[in-house]
Design a protein around this motif. Structure first.
Motif, short mmCIF file in Angstrom:
data_model
loop_
_atom_site.label_atom_id
_atom_site.label_comp_id
_atom_site.label_asym_id
_atom_site.label_seq_id
_atom_site.Cartn_x
_atom_site.Cartn_y
_atom_site.Cartn_z
N TYR A 223 21.34 -8.20 -23.37
CA TYR A 223 21.50 -6.76 -23.17
C TYR A 223 22.85 -6.42 -22.58
N GLU A 224 23.65 -7.43 -22.27
CA GLU A 224 24.91 -7.16 -21.58
C GLU A 224 26.05 -6.90 -22.58
N ALA B 144 10.53 -3.79 -17.77
CA ALA B 144 11.78 -4.02 -18.50
C ALA B 144 12.02 -5.48 -18.84
N GLY B 145 11.14 -6.34 -18.39
CA GLY B 145 11.31 -7.77 -18.65
C GLY B 145 11.01 -8.13 -20.10
N TYR B 146 11.16 -9.41 -20.40
CA TYR B 146 10.91 -9.90 -21.76
C TYR B 146 9.48 -9.57 -22.20
N HIS C 55 15.51 -7.08 -11.22
CA HIS C 55 16.00 -8.33 -10.64
C HIS C 55 16.30 -9.34 -11.74
N ASN C 56 15.40 -9.35 -12.73
CA ASN C 56 15.53 -10.33 -13.81
C ASN C 56 15.35 -9.62 -15.15
N ARG D 42 18.19 -14.92 -17.11
CA ARG D 42 19.29 -14.86 -16.16
C ARG D 42 19.83 -16.28 -16.03
N GLY D 43 21.10 -16.46 -16.22
CA GLY D 43 21.69 -17.80 -16.11
C GLY D 43 21.27 -18.67 -17.29
#
Lengths: 417, 417
Positions: free
Chosen positions: B416-417, B31-33, B57-58, B253-254
């Motif tokens: 994605y948020e 699911a990551g980049y 997690h990321n 993330r962040g």
């Protein structure tokens, strides 16, 4: 399913002598050849409560029972007649023994928890981490088993130590981290080799673990921890011999891989080879055979106890050891230090055979065959750093190693079985 | 507690078109980049049943839903009107999605088991192992977490693959394994660096995993396995951009650590920095700023699909790839190969800023500050080996990368948020 047993129920004695209370020290691989001699040496100090964790893959619980008996006998002998040992001294020679695989992290956690302040204990003061698979040849055939048991298990142990606030580690490393070197004797500043055509999976697991421990020590500095992680990695050359009582010694699984145990087994008749194969007699050494740096197992064990003492924050030894860090390629700023444990001079295959002929009075026959892949002519430690900083010495000579080995082998032809 | 969900219940369709049945391929970190773009590229081949394992997690499960939607839309668009997709083609665009941490080995085992012949499946044909923690700075602060998640998890995955007879692996490596190099462009024969003062814990985890995978491949040779373990390690340079639809892209993330996502976030307003800090303009490069080898994420993804195809035993590609093994220091004899994935030419920080200014029409302000520790002037791949043996190419240019990145960022300002 793992089971938990203990040789002692004395862990909760109050200290009637007003001595310092015992420090809880976990020894992983405590029942092995090296582990049992280290535990013996720890017990003799009467300063530690020793906790052994071992899965008995390559060791025997009997070693621990014997170590404890030996230490108790010596404790009693040291007292005047009609004097009983103090409760604390009794506690100091009783080992808490756990059958446990390090990869069973929940069981390891429960052992740490048992000694924690939540359960009325003082916590685990330090860990001597010895357990590992160690057969070089086998390691190339089943690499994942070696990486799991040596590397993953170490990572997991370190995580548990961190979670329980335990930040003192002695790591069992090896001269193999140096790989094939150009300069003899070998200093600690020699670059570790993780690749190289002569390397082994076993050797790589040792380098990886050193790097991981070093990174952990360094992370304490980065995070400004008030209790920084401190670790000493001890790089063994060739430990040999046994306790002079013949009570504990080396019990290799299957045919001995190393020269001295092989000779002892030939002499006692448990290995039936008519001749000993000498791999190459054309090396650039005095008698043409390979030269290794053998040291007595009790000297090696004493090195561990000094190293453990060096982890006591604020002590003179501690300050000296961590005044400088190991100058490896990583350039660590953390409280990580590596020391060679060796005598600093070498003994050739032919010298070893001669010394064992003397000790056993067995007439070894030798046959020179071709060189073996991966053998280097000489492997000799430079022990100067360990001597200067730890005060480490390995005074026992080859004759003593052979005599003690033979005493053990004669009394225990089939080891602990 | 982990949960198991699936986007598809179509795994048991019979093959009505007499095409080759789908091969089961696990993608860890799916699911990551990078993972989502690789899965998209895999789905487009209609040759694989993709199984994603990710702990998010990321990353975000939404990436997988979107990938599947995208592939289905493109499948339908490729068919003449009034034609329905075949059951197998439908199955090939549906991802089996598992929320699972790789360190939860019993859950990973149960996933392998689900697809095994015992349960009526054809087994897992191959694994693309991407999941890892990847923040260089963080890795030095919490090294044990990195060693556990990157190294122990890989060892565990490999053990499970071996136990289930799965012997084909694509490993997600990085240019970081080369450390600081003397020669640009970097060839695969450059010695890996595990120490070195500029190294990071993250980098060490990548080198360790390559060594472990290599040793596993070599053990197959030693044991004379009839299905030797085969692995291709892909060493990424700087992937950038997104799928041109703007449906999937990078969601750091962040605060973004990398230059291109940082610029995109500045342009879209989710990072409020008034100026971009340029670390050093006095490097020996054409415009004085650091030069990196950027390649489009879809080119990188295509490299994985070719590499996966190269693991098909007996194929021309397979023979070519494993005719020689990677000439690293280890001198492996096993079926292990490492390839650089890069374009082979570099782009400077100022060129990147210029291209993003063009794509976004945002007026980036820059300020030159001091050099950053660990930055090397140039990191450029020599992609000749990947081109010659895999037929790998990275044709998409910087303009395309910036346009696609900006398209994604504009359409999804908060990812994605």
């Amino acid at each position: 399913m793992s089971t938990t047993t203990t040789l002692s129920n004395n862990s909760t004695f109050t200290n009637s002598n007003a001595k310092e209370p015992l420090k809880n020290v976990i020894v992983t691989g405590g029942a092995g050849y090296i582990g049992s001699h280290i535990i013996y040496t720890l017990l003799k100090t009467h300063k530690y409560k020793v906790i052994s964790i071992d899965n008995y893959h390559n060791s025997f619980p009997a070693a621990l029972t014997r170590v404890s008996e030996l230490a108790l006998t010596e404790l009693k002998a040291s007292l005047p007649t009609d004097t009983s040992p103090s409760p604390q001294d009794l506690d100091s020679v009783a080992i808490d023994v756990y059958k446990c695989d390090l990869l069973d992290s929940s069981l390891v956690r429960s052992i740490f928890s048992k000694y924690s302040s939540q359960n009325g204990g003082t916590g685990i003061w330090g860990v001597i981490h010895l357990s590992a698979y160690k057969a070089v040849g086998e390691s190339s055939v089943i690499p994942l088993t070696y990486y799991a048991n040596n590397v993953s298990a170490t990572i997991s142990l370190l995580q548990i130590m961190q979670d329980f606030g335990c930040h003192r580690l002695i790591y069992s490393s090896s001269a193999t981290v140096y790989g094939v070197v150009d300069e003899i004797p070998i200093k600690e500043t020699t670059q570790r080799q993780i690749e190289g055509k002569e390397g082994s999976v076993y050797g790589r697991t040792k380098v990886m673990c050193e790097l991981i421990v070093e990174d952990l020590c360094e992370s304490s500095v980065l995070t400004g921890s008030t209790t920084p992680f401190q670790a000493i990695s001890l790089r063994y050359f060739n430990p040999a011999g046994a306790h002079p009582s013949g009570y504990i010694g080396e019990h290799p699984r299957g045919r001995p891989e190393n020269l001295l145990p092989l000779l002892a087994h030939m002499a006692v008749g448990t290995v039936k080879d008519p001749v000993l194969k000498v791999f190459g007699k054309d090396y650039p050494t005095p008698d043409g055979t390979c030269v290794r740096d053998y040291l007595h197992i009790l000297d090696l064990a004493a090195g561990h106890v000094i190293a453990l003492q060096a982890l006591e924050e604020g002590s003179e030894l501690n300050n000296r050891v961590f005044a400088s860090t190991t100058e490896t390629g990583k350039g660590s700023k953390g409280r990580f230090k590596a020391y060679n444990l060796g005598k600093g001079h070498g003994m050739s295959v032919m010298q070893i055979v001669g010394a064992m002929r003397e000790a056993t009075e067995f007439d070894f026959k030798t046959e020179v065959v071709g060189r073996r892949r991966g053998d280097v002519p000489e492997l000799i430690a430079d022990p100067a750093l360990a001597r200067a900083e730890l005060g480490f010495d390995a005074p026992r000579d080859l004759e003593t190693m052979c005599r003690d080995l033979w005493n053990w082998q004669e009394k225990n032809p089939t080891g602990y079985e």
